[in-house]
Motif scaffolding. Sequence first.
Motif, PDB file in Angstrom:
ATOM      1  N   ALA A  47     -48.362  15.737  22.136  1.00  0.00           N
ATOM      2  CA  ALA A  47     -47.699  16.049  20.868  1.00  0.00           C
ATOM      3  C   ALA A  47     -47.481  14.801  20.003  1.00  0.00           C
ATOM      4  O   ALA A  47     -47.161  14.919  18.821  1.00  0.00           O
ATOM      5  N   GLU A  48     -47.685  13.614  20.577  1.00  0.00           N
ATOM      6  CA  GLU A  48     -47.387  12.374  19.860  1.00  0.00           C
ATOM      7  C   GLU A  48     -48.594  11.441  19.744  1.00  0.00           C
ATOM      8  O   GLU A  48     -48.420  10.239  19.564  1.00  0.00           O
ATOM      9  N   ILE A  49     -49.791  11.994  19.839  1.00  0.00           N
ATOM     10  CA  ILE A  49     -50.992  11.170  19.736  1.00  0.00           C
ATOM     11  C   ILE A  49     -52.013  11.818  18.819  1.00  0.00           C
ATOM     12  O   ILE A  49     -52.022  13.031  18.640  1.00  0.00           O
ATOM     13  N   LYS A  50     -52.865  10.962  18.234  1.00  0.00           N
ATOM     14  CA  LYS A  50     -53.912  11.420  17.318  1.00  0.00           C
ATOM     15  C   LYS A  50     -55.252  10.897  17.831  1.00  0.00           C
ATOM     16  O   LYS A  50     -55.411   9.692  18.054  1.00  0.00           O
ATOM     17  N   PHE A  51     -56.218  11.778  17.991  1.00  0.00           N
ATOM     18  CA  PHE A  51     -57.532  11.421  18.520  1.00  0.00           C
ATOM     19  C   PHE A  51     -58.227  10.401  17.619  1.00  0.00           C
ATOM     20  O   PHE A  51     -58.228  10.539  16.399  1.00  0.00           O
ATOM     21  N   THR A  52     -58.823   9.367  18.213  1.00  0.00           N
ATOM     22  CA  THR A  52     -59.575   8.374  17.439  1.00  0.00           C
ATOM     23  C   THR A  52     -61.056   8.377  17.784  1.00  0.00           C
ATOM     24  O   THR A  52     -61.891   8.375  16.903  1.00  0.00           O
ATOM     25  N   ASN A  53     -61.396   8.348  19.070  1.00  0.00           N
ATOM     26  CA  ASN A  53     -62.801   8.367  19.467  1.00  0.00           C
ATOM     27  C   ASN A  53     -62.939   8.672  20.952  1.00  0.00           C
ATOM     28  O   ASN A  53     -61.953   8.707  21.675  1.00  0.00           O
ATOM     29  N   SER A  54     -64.184   8.889  21.371  1.00  0.00           N
ATOM     30  CA  SER A  54     -64.439   9.147  22.786  1.00  0.00           C
ATOM     31  C   SER A  54     -65.658   8.356  23.231  1.00  0.00           C
ATOM     32  O   SER A  54     -66.451   7.877  22.424  1.00  0.00           O
ATOM     33  N   GLU A  55     -65.765   8.214  24.545  1.00  0.00           N
ATOM     34  CA  GLU A  55     -66.908   7.557  25.164  1.00  0.00           C
ATOM     35  C   GLU A  55     -67.425   8.473  26.256  1.00  0.00           C
ATOM     36  O   GLU A  55     -66.855   9.530  26.520  1.00  0.00           O
ATOM     37  N   ASP A  56     -68.486   8.048  26.898  1.00  0.00           N
ATOM     38  CA  ASP A  56     -69.012   8.843  27.998  1.00  0.00           C
ATOM     39  C   ASP A  56     -68.041   8.857  29.170  1.00  0.00           C
ATOM     40  O   ASP A  56     -67.006   8.206  29.142  1.00  0.00           O
ATOM     41  N   GLU A  57     -68.370   9.616  30.162  1.00  0.00           N
ATOM     42  CA  GLU A  57     -67.569   9.730  31.387  1.00  0.00           C
ATOM     43  C   GLU A  57     -66.156  10.253  31.140  1.00  0.00           C
ATOM     44  O   GLU A  57     -65.222   9.869  31.830  1.00  0.00           O
ATOM     45  N   GLY A  58     -65.954  11.098  30.144  1.00  0.00           N
ATOM     46  CA  GLY A  58     -64.660  11.727  29.935  1.00  0.00           C
ATOM     47  C   GLY A  58     -63.580  10.846  29.357  1.00  0.00           C
ATOM     48  O   GLY A  58     -62.402  11.183  29.428  1.00  0.00           O
ATOM     49  N   LYS A  59     -63.940   9.698  28.779  1.00  0.00           N
ATOM     50  CA  LYS A  59     -62.948   8.786  28.199  1.00  0.00           C
ATOM     51  C   LYS A  59     -62.668   9.184  26.752  1.00  0.00           C
ATOM     52  O   LYS A  59     -63.583   9.335  25.957  1.00  0.00           O
ATOM     53  N   LYS A  60     -61.369   9.321  26.429  1.00  0.00           N
ATOM     54  CA  LYS A  60     -60.940   9.636  25.068  1.00  0.00           C
ATOM     55  C   LYS A  60     -59.788   8.718  24.695  1.00  0.00           C
ATOM     56  O   LYS A  60     -58.911   8.442  25.507  1.00  0.00           O
ATOM     57  N   TYR A  61     -59.789   8.278  23.417  1.00  0.00           N
ATOM     58  CA  TYR A  61     -58.783   7.342  22.935  1.00  0.00           C
ATOM     59  C   TYR A  61     -57.966   7.974  21.823  1.00  0.00           C
ATOM     60  O   TYR A  61     -58.501   8.671  20.962  1.00  0.00           O
TER      61      TYR A  61
END
Length: 185
Positions: A47-61
């Motif tokens: 509820a307190e984060i905003k998606f910025t980008n993702s990488e392979d292997e299931g990594k999301k920032y």
Amino acid sequence: MKKILLIIFMPFFSLIGHSQTKSSTILDEKNGFKEFKLDDQYSKWSAEIKFTNSEDEGKKYYDYTGNCCQKLFNSELRKIRLGFKYNVLNLIYLVTPTEKQVGEDYLSAEYKYLKSSFDLLFQQKGYEAMPDDNSGDVQSIWMGNKIQLILTYEYMGIKDFDGKYIATSRCNVLISKISNLNDGF
């Protein structure tokens, strides 16, 4: 002769080992930054984060958008980025605001302050390194048994401030688990 030298230096070896163990224990016990703990579930912060980008292997920032934890010691933070792998927090990235360099010293006062604060907290000086990529960056590294913390002085270049050219920089802190090098690498 070797036995005598070993007996003389034995207390020093145990002190070094004790110091590293103490530092490692502190970093591993912290296991993150303030309320952010490595291995937190995505649902705790969703509820307190905003998606910025993702990488392979299931990594999301994600950038943290909440109100908690906006200071690192007494330093303001510009950004907190959280990295999740398969919905489990495995990286915390802190960024200070860009600052103007004052004086002739290459390293910023912010970097020196944060480095000395971490040295005191972990009761051990961080290993300092400069990459040979001509970036001007400097890193200090503290290692636990499971967790690592990397403080980076990031040189941002010379900027024009009303006709005055001034060097700028910021500090970044990366907190993450230490990779298991026996996992197929």
